[in-house]
Write a protein that holds these residues in place. Structure first.
Motif, mmCIF file in Angstrom:
data_model
loop_
_atom_site.group_PDB
_atom_site.id
_atom_site.type_symbol
_atom_site.label_atom_id
_atom_site.label_comp_id
_atom_site.label_asym_id
_atom_site.label_seq_id
_atom_site.Cartn_x
_atom_site.Cartn_y
_atom_site.Cartn_z
ATOM 1 N N UNK A 170 0.839 -1.198 0.000
ATOM 2 C CA UNK A 170 0.000 0.000 0.000
ATOM 3 C C UNK A 170 0.875 1.250 0.000
ATOM 4 N N UNK A 171 0.414 2.269 -0.714
ATOM 5 C CA UNK A 171 1.141 3.527 -0.866
ATOM 6 C C UNK A 171 0.136 4.662 -0.840
ATOM 7 N N UNK A 172 0.454 5.746 -0.099
ATOM 8 C CA UNK A 172 -0.418 6.918 -0.086
ATOM 9 C C UNK A 172 0.393 8.188 0.133
ATOM 10 N N UNK A 173 0.048 9.254 -0.607
ATOM 11 C CA UNK A 173 0.605 10.574 -0.352
ATOM 12 C C UNK A 173 -0.077 11.195 0.858
ATOM 13 N N UNK A 174 0.687 11.989 1.613
ATOM 14 C CA UNK A 174 0.114 12.761 2.714
ATOM 15 C C UNK A 174 -0.755 13.872 2.138
ATOM 16 N N UNK A 175 -1.666 14.448 2.951
ATOM 17 C CA UNK A 175 -2.577 15.471 2.423
ATOM 18 C C UNK A 175 -1.880 16.741 1.954
ATOM 19 N N UNK A 176 -0.694 17.040 2.498
ATOM 20 C CA UNK A 176 0.045 18.209 2.027
ATOM 21 C C UNK A 176 1.011 17.867 0.902
ATOM 22 N N UNK A 177 1.132 16.581 0.571
ATOM 23 C CA UNK A 177 1.992 16.158 -0.523
ATOM 24 C C UNK A 177 3.469 16.136 -0.215
ATOM 25 N N UNK A 178 3.853 16.407 1.030
ATOM 26 C CA UNK A 178 5.269 16.492 1.381
ATOM 27 C C UNK A 178 5.924 15.123 1.561
ATOM 28 N N UNK A 179 5.135 14.099 1.797
ATOM 29 C CA UNK A 179 5.692 12.759 1.959
ATOM 30 C C UNK A 179 4.698 11.738 1.440
ATOM 31 N N UNK A 180 5.177 10.521 1.289
ATOM 32 C CA UNK A 180 4.282 9.410 0.991
ATOM 33 C C UNK A 180 4.634 8.251 1.913
ATOM 34 N N UNK A 181 3.617 7.480 2.259
ATOM 35 C CA UNK A 181 3.782 6.360 3.175
ATOM 36 C C UNK A 181 3.615 5.057 2.418
ATOM 37 N N UNK A 182 4.318 4.042 2.878
ATOM 38 C CA UNK A 182 4.202 2.708 2.278
ATOM 39 C C UNK A 182 4.098 1.664 3.377
ATOM 40 N N UNK A 183 3.360 0.609 3.099
ATOM 41 C CA UNK A 183 3.234 -0.517 4.014
ATOM 42 C C UNK A 183 3.610 -1.790 3.293
ATOM 43 N N UNK A 184 4.231 -2.724 4.017
ATOM 44 C CA UNK A 184 4.857 -3.863 3.343
ATOM 45 C C UNK A 184 4.588 -5.190 4.027
ATOM 46 N N UNK A 185 4.892 -6.233 3.279
ATOM 47 C CA UNK A 185 4.880 -7.599 3.799
ATOM 48 C C UNK A 185 5.849 -7.756 4.957
ATOM 49 N N UNK A 186 6.865 -6.873 5.037
ATOM 50 C CA UNK A 186 7.866 -6.984 6.106
ATOM 51 C C UNK A 186 7.358 -6.491 7.467
ATOM 52 N N UNK A 187 6.103 -6.031 7.518
ATOM 53 C CA UNK A 187 5.508 -5.621 8.796
ATOM 54 C C UNK A 187 5.803 -4.198 9.209
ATOM 55 N N UNK A 188 6.400 -3.404 8.323
ATOM 56 C CA UNK A 188 6.710 -2.023 8.658
ATOM 57 C C UNK A 188 5.979 -1.049 7.747
ATOM 58 N N UNK A 189 5.866 0.188 8.259
ATOM 59 C CA UNK A 189 5.509 1.331 7.437
ATOM 60 C C UNK A 189 6.778 2.134 7.221
ATOM 61 N N UNK A 190 6.858 2.812 6.088
ATOM 62 C CA UNK A 190 7.953 3.737 5.859
ATOM 63 C C UNK A 190 7.396 5.049 5.319
ATOM 64 N N UNK A 191 7.986 6.134 5.768
ATOM 65 C CA UNK A 191 7.647 7.462 5.278
ATOM 66 C C UNK A 191 8.799 7.963 4.415
#
Length: 341
Positions: free
Chosen positions: A287-308
């Motif tokens: 899963x991938x999503x941009x933040x509402x201000x567009x300054x970052x995007x978040x990702x979620x993975x099979x590895x059990x982590x989120x990354x910004x």
């Protein structure tokens, strides 16, 4: 707590030569399968994650700092969303339920029973209705002002499990994606299917652009963009891997996507040129999503982590301290540092 984000230096660099340094958010113990941001509130913006560990989490959106965990599901959580002002959250799970939560207290407000796994949840524009999509091959709309009542509307027609479902056109339509290789559009007043889009593979994700005018659909190694008024294809681009999720920046200049090769990609929306690709996750990106201000995007993975990830690498934002090109050369500093209070 261990759920807070930890800076991790990556060796990948973008076209300017700057190192992308994602913030790694731990805390989940199984794959992270869905993400959603709130709008910007007086307290910043917030990020919710759905995970197969059954414990959806709420975080501060710009830093990833853990705020709380919603406790109550008895199985993997497949879908999660948060309303615009971050006062309510919704989740869907393998325990055959969708739940509404008070985001401020973490209290469960109501549970809506289903007859199979709930894969997708979404609030309408004014937070008075909840949309669910499930492995019953059904879509349901619940009236949140009368939560004890049965679904006010049910939509049938998909021939397989529903993967994603979202409100469109201020609640007048809903859009759903299914394992039957179709995306369908439904009129919420008549209950009728008004459009069916067919794909060569299973559509893996749906997103509406921030202005509601462009529908983003991923399938196979393709990201497709559609006019959300007439549901006509605008363009599509091919990635080097199977794509599981994509998100369009609010200014419509770039989009990001991630998939089976563990990497995050950024493309030019107008030309399809690959601008950046970064490693970071140790499993497929779900899963991938941009933040509402567009300054970052978040990702979620099979590895059990989120990354910004920073949209503009090297900019001062959140936990990242300015490392723009001239300063990087002078200071040789690309490690994110928490700003002084």
């Amino acid at each position: 707590m261990s759920e807070n984000c930890i800076p991790k230096v990556q060796l990948d660099v973008n076209m300017s030569g700057l190192r992308q340094t994602p913030l790694t958010c731990s805390g989940h113990t199984r794959p992270v399968v869905q993400l959603a941001f709130s709008d910007i509130t007086p307290f910043g913006y917030f990020l919710i994650s759905a995970c197969k560990d059954g414990n959806p989490m709420l975080r501060q959106g710009d830093t990833g700092d853990w705020i709380g965990t919603f406790k109550g599901h008895k199985g993997a959580v497949w879908g999660a969303t948060i309303n615009k002002d971050a006062t309510r959250a919704a989740t869907g799970a393998a325990d055959f339920s969708a739940k509404i939560w008070d985001s401020l207290s973490g209290e469960e407000l109501h549970s809506f029973a289903h007859k199979h796994i709930v894969k997708s949840v979404d609030f309408d524009e004014d937070d008075t209705q909840l949309l669910t999509g499930s492995n019953e091959k059904l879509l349901r709309i619940f009236d949140l002002n009368q939560p004890e009542s049965d679904a006010k509307a049910t939509f049938s027609g998909h021939e397989h499990n529903i993967r994603a479902a979202i409100f469109a056109k201020f609640g007048k339509q809903i859009i759903s994606a299914s394992d039957d290789k179709t995306v369908r559009v439904w009129d919420t007043v008549s209950g009728q299917e008004v459009k069916k889009l067919e794909f060569p593979g299973i559509p893996s994700s749906l997103e509406l652009s921030s202005d509601g005018r462009i529908l983003v659909i991923t399938h196979g190694n393709c990201t497709s963009f559609w006019n959300a008024d007439r549901y006509e294809k605008i363009k599509d681009y091919i990635a080097p891997t199977q794509v599981n999720s994509a998100s369009l920046h609010k200014d419509k200049k770039v989009f990001v996507c991630g998939g089976e090769d563990f990497k995050m990609y950024k493309f030019d929306y107008e030309t399809g040129e690959e601008l950046e690709s970064f490693k970071g996750h140790f499993g497929p990106v779900h899963c991938v999503r941009f933040s509402p201000d567009g300054e970052l995007y978040a990702s979620g993975s099979e590895d059990g982590t989120l990354r910004l990830w920073q949209t503009t690498v090297g900019k001062t934002y959140g936990l990242w301290k300015c490392v723009m090109p001239d300063e990087c050369v002078n200071n040789n500093d690309t490690t994110p540092v928490k700003p002084e209070s």
